[in-house]
Design a protein around this motif. Structure first.
Motif, PDB file in Angstrom:
ATOM      1  N   THR A 176     -19.746  40.755  38.119  1.00 30.69           N
ATOM      2  CA  THR A 176     -19.030  39.525  38.055  1.00 30.69           C
ATOM      3  C   THR A 176     -19.276  38.645  37.699  1.00 30.69           C
ATOM      4  OG1 THR A 176     -18.680  39.649  41.096  1.00 30.69           O
ATOM      5  CG2 THR A 176     -17.860  37.793  40.307  1.00 30.69           C
ATOM      6  N   TRP A 177     -18.468  38.229  36.498  1.00 28.80           N
ATOM      7  CA  TRP A 177     -18.411  36.727  35.710  1.00 28.80           C
ATOM      8  C   TRP A 177     -18.500  35.815  36.551  1.00 28.80           C
ATOM      9  CZ3 TRP A 177     -20.453  37.279  30.409  1.00 28.80           C
ATOM     10  CH2 TRP A 177     -20.380  38.772  30.142  1.00 28.80           C
ATOM     11  N   VAL A 209     -12.662  37.110  30.901  1.00 26.10           N
ATOM     12  CA  VAL A 209     -11.970  37.661  30.804  1.00 26.10           C
ATOM     13  C   VAL A 209     -11.665  39.272  30.498  1.00 26.10           C
ATOM     14  CG1 VAL A 209      -9.427  38.204  32.040  1.00 26.10           C
ATOM     15  CG2 VAL A 209     -10.585  36.136  32.349  1.00 26.10           C
ATOM     16  N   HIS A 210     -12.089  37.915  28.689  1.00 32.65           N
ATOM     17  CA  HIS A 210     -11.687  39.174  27.849  1.00 32.65           C
ATOM     18  C   HIS A 210     -13.421  40.215  27.960  1.00 32.65           C
ATOM     19  CE1 HIS A 210      -8.546  37.365  25.535  1.00 32.65           C
ATOM     20  NE2 HIS A 210      -9.235  36.692  25.307  1.00 32.65           N
ATOM     21  N   GLN A 238     -14.562  44.664  35.795  1.00 29.61           N
ATOM     22  CA  GLN A 238     -15.179  43.702  36.266  1.00 29.61           C
ATOM     23  C   GLN A 238     -14.239  42.640  37.349  1.00 29.61           C
ATOM     24  OE1 GLN A 238     -17.918  42.767  32.682  1.00 29.61           O
ATOM     25  NE2 GLN A 238     -19.010  43.863  33.844  1.00 29.61           N
ATOM     26  N   ALA A 239     -15.278  41.675  38.133  1.00 27.80           N
ATOM     27  CA  ALA A 239     -14.168  40.705  38.736  1.00 27.80           C
ATOM     28  C   ALA A 239     -15.154  39.035  37.868  1.00 27.80           C
ATOM     29  CB  ALA A 239     -14.973  40.339  39.917  1.00 27.80           C
ATOM     30  N   PRO A 277      -7.770  46.274  33.684  1.00 28.08           N
ATOM     31  CA  PRO A 277      -7.686  46.100  35.046  1.00 28.08           C
ATOM     32  C   PRO A 277      -9.019  45.137  35.368  1.00 28.08           C
ATOM     33  CG  PRO A 277      -9.066  48.330  35.100  1.00 28.08           C
ATOM     34  CD  PRO A 277      -8.561  48.333  34.222  1.00 28.08           C
ATOM     35  N   VAL A 278      -8.663  43.618  35.432  1.00 23.83           N
ATOM     36  CA  VAL A 278     -10.119  42.793  35.704  1.00 23.83           C
ATOM     37  C   VAL A 278      -9.742  42.173  37.092  1.00 23.83           C
ATOM     38  CG1 VAL A 278      -8.215  41.231  34.171  1.00 23.83           C
ATOM     39  CG2 VAL A 278     -10.555  41.100  34.722  1.00 23.83           C
ATOM     40  N   LEU A 279     -10.272  41.857  37.853  1.00 21.46           N
ATOM     41  CA  LEU A 279     -10.148  41.394  39.370  1.00 21.46           C
ATOM     42  C   LEU A 279     -10.816  39.472  39.288  1.00 21.46           C
ATOM     43  CD1 LEU A 279      -9.335  41.055  42.005  1.00 21.46           C
ATOM     44  CD2 LEU A 279     -11.754  41.600  42.675  1.00 21.46           C
ATOM     45  N   LEU A 280      -9.401  38.879  38.821  1.00 22.83           N
ATOM     46  CA  LEU A 280      -9.331  37.403  39.101  1.00 22.83           C
ATOM     47  C   LEU A 280      -9.800  36.743  40.235  1.00 22.83           C
ATOM     48  CD1 LEU A 280      -6.593  36.796  36.333  1.00 22.83           C
ATOM     49  CD2 LEU A 280      -9.285  37.724  36.014  1.00 22.83           C
TER      50      LEU A 280
END
Length: 626
Positions: free
Chosen positions: A32-33, A67-68, A83-84, A109-112
């Motif tokens: 997670t970022w 996100v990038h 990754q989130a 895919p990316v989870l925000l």
């Protein structure tokens, strides 16, 4: 039952999710970022501390850049891991929109996990709350709805269970994936609830490979077998499906040439006899010639964007037909095609089985082989540097890099003139070497994406190639690379402005207005144009101030040495290059196909009048494929 906060439950749930394809299992959310503010620090922030052993954390500097980085990581993993990204409500949340759009457009895919305003409304408004007189349930996170493949707002703890399962379903769906947003009100994040143990059980999401419909397959194979001049166009779906070997086998057996979109480049290595390079506005002469004369075009995992079709002017055969192999029905029906809705690898293998005895005419193979040879000579001329003591052109930089890299290296780019030069000139050695984000062509993508790719591919040389305009958009994740001790290789090509859009501006009669980084010409009055000397901006010093080791080559010879040094470096290293403008000899070949950028229909300025005449000439060649 286990009593946890909503945020704690979400982190535990995510840590237990896995994907599996072709018998290979891997973790879905690898890390997670996060950047923390009042909207997520006490909820998700506390949960990440609580479960630090379950969920790795990366500290970003800019929400869009996080996100990038996550998107770059997902692409490197062929969308099987993601990754989130967590942010606070307010500017942190709205900064996600650009990255979310990029992820969704590119089907990555990316989870925000943005914080949201209080669900219980103890005070109204709270800090950073958007107030709309006509709606009390809208927050700035609603900006993420149109750029998300799935969106939900968790206003009660128990709503997390179906929302989390729906979110993971979309993240792992090869036809539906993109940005997924779970907006988390800050009071709900910290609220406790009794959770069923099965919510935290290990769960495996099998990434399916749907096979083609038998009738569709028969129709597609028949169309290809009857074609005199077939052409395959490989898109990003080839890479996502890991279908490169299937594509190579089909092309080698049938002799059908393969052109590639930006997302598909590298599907075949440049040494493959059937690889004819990039297609469309930024394509090669051989690929575009084959496109103009093809009677059947087989699109594999492509969305058929305007750059690929030359804005509808490229496929000129009067009887051209399209066959679209795509996992999404939406894309498979474009270009009035014979649809083949299936996983790319499955579709190619079954198409190959039906075409086992088919081969294109020998004269057709000879034709494109000769054209490919001539194009390779043009690439070599663009790469060549007759004077080692001169300042390098951008094409000569690519030539120097070309002599250095192996199949281990990964090149990342997204915007400016480099995507065009790379698509036309670069000689891809392997399936994942060419990483150009051109679905959104987002300035500022390259450096954070390089961080994400380096985390996904440790030990491999990762190059972020940027112009000065792109660098100034988003250099912040240099700090993250330094913090994580990731030896990314950043190359800054400085031409003192937006040279790519400057060339386009000149071509459409806008006279390069607002595209150079220069002082105003005060002799023309207060409103003088930016035609004075270049700005005294030192981008190399800026990169050094953020913690990078910096090399400053001045000549072609220096550049070769600096690139070799950077490739072997074990710390983040920047190669700063002031480029010389290319000419007809050392510059890249011009565009081989048109691109539609509408020109002013009326003007008093000669440049715009001339540009409109040229536009009207080209636009008549546009063709619909009903």
């Amino acid at each position: 039952m286990t009593r946890l906060t909503v945020a704690q439950a979400l982190v535990r749930f995510l840590a237990a999710q896995h994907t599996e394809r072709d018998g290979v299992r891997q973790r879905l959310i690898t890390a997670t970022w996060g950047i923390f503010g009042h909207g997520n620090v006490a909820g998700i922030g506390q949960a990440l501390v609580e479960y630090a052993d379950l969920m790795p954390y990366h500290q970003g500097r800019n929400e869009q850049a996080m996100v990038h980085a996550a998107v770059g990581h997902a692409r490197q993993h062929r969308r099987l891991s993601a990754q989130a990204v967590t942010t606070s409500i307010g500017p942190g949340a709205t900064n996600l929109v650009t990255g979310a759009a990029l992820a969704t457009i590119n089907h990555l895919p990316v989870l925000l996990l943005p914080g949201d305003t209080f669900a219980g409304r103890p005070a109204d408004p709270v800090l950073q709350q958007l107030q709309l007189p006509y709606a009390g349930d809208v927050s700035v996170n609603d900006c993420l709805r149109p750029v998300s493949r799935y969106f939900d707002r968790i206003t009660r703890p128990e709503a997390l269970v179906p929302a989390a399962l729906a979110a993971v379903r979309v993240l792992t769906d090869p036809a539906e994936t993109g940005a997924v947003t779970l907006a988390l009100p800050q009071d709900v994040q910290a609220e406790a609830y009794d959770w069923p143990e099965e919510f935290f059980a290990e769960r495996v999401w099998r990434v399916r490979r749907p096979a083609p419909d038998e009738d569709e397959l028969t129709a597609a194979a028949g169309a290809v077998a009857r074609a005199a001049r077939p052409l395959i166009v490989a898109g990003g779906g080839v890479r996502h499906s890991a279908a490169e070997e299937a594509l190579s086998d089909l092309a080698a057996r049938t002799g059908i040439p393969v052109a590639s979109t930006q997302a598909g480049k590298g599907a075949l290595p440049h040494t493959h006899p059937q690889d004819v390079g990039g297609i469309g506005h930024t394509g090669t002469a051989v690929a575009d010639h084959l496109a103009r004369t093809a009677d059947v075009v087989i699109g594999v995992g492509t969305r058929w964007t305007d750059f690929t079709t030359a804005s509808g002017t490229l496929f000129g055969h009067p009887d051209v037909r399209f066959v679209n192999l795509n996992i999404t029905a939406f894309d498979s029906h474009k270009m009035a095609a014979l649809p083949l809705v299936a996983d790319a690898r499955e579709g190619l293998e079954q198409l190959h089985a039906l075409l086992e005895q088919h081969h294109v005419p020998a004269h057709y193979v000879h034709e494109y082989a000769e054209e490919k040879h001539r194009w390779d000579a043009r690439v070599a001329a663009a790469y060549a540097a007759p004077d080692d003591t001169a300042r390098p052109t951008q094409a000569q930089f690519l030539g120097a890099l070309d002599t250095l890299v192996t199949a281990d290296d990964i090149l990342i780019n997204a915007a400016g003139s480099l995507p065009g030069d790379l698509h036309k000139l670069w000689r891809a050695r392997c399936a994942d070497q060419y990483h150009v984000e051109y679905g959104y062509s987002c300035m500022g993508y390259e450096i954070p994406a390089a961080v994400g790719v380096a985390l996904a591919a440790p030990g491999r040389p990762v190059w972020a190639l940027v112009g000065d305009g792109t660098y100034l958009m988003n250099p912040t994740e240099i700090v993250t690379a330094v913090q994580e001790e990731l030896p990314i290789k950043l190359v800054i090509l400085d031409n003192h402005g937006y040279a790519s859009i400057g060339g386009l501006s000149e071509a459409v009669g806008a006279e390069r207005f607002g595209t150079d980084y220069r002082f105003r010409d005060r002799s023309a009055g207060a409103a003088g144009a930016f035609t004075g000397p270049p700005l005294p901006v030192d981008l190399a010093a800026n990169a050094a101030s953020l913690g990078m080791r910096v090399l400053r080559p001045r000549t072609v010879r220096d550049l070769r040495e600096a690139l070799a040094d950077a490739r072997e470096a074990t710390v983040p290293t920047c190669v700063y290059v002031e480029t010389e403008t290319g000419d007809s000899v050392s510059g890249p070949p011009p565009a081989q196909a048109w691109w539609d950028v509408p020109v002013a229909a009326t003007s008093t300025r000669p440049s715009a009048i001339k540009a409109r005449e040229e536009y009207d000439r080209h636009v008549t060649a546009r063709r619909r494929h009903p």
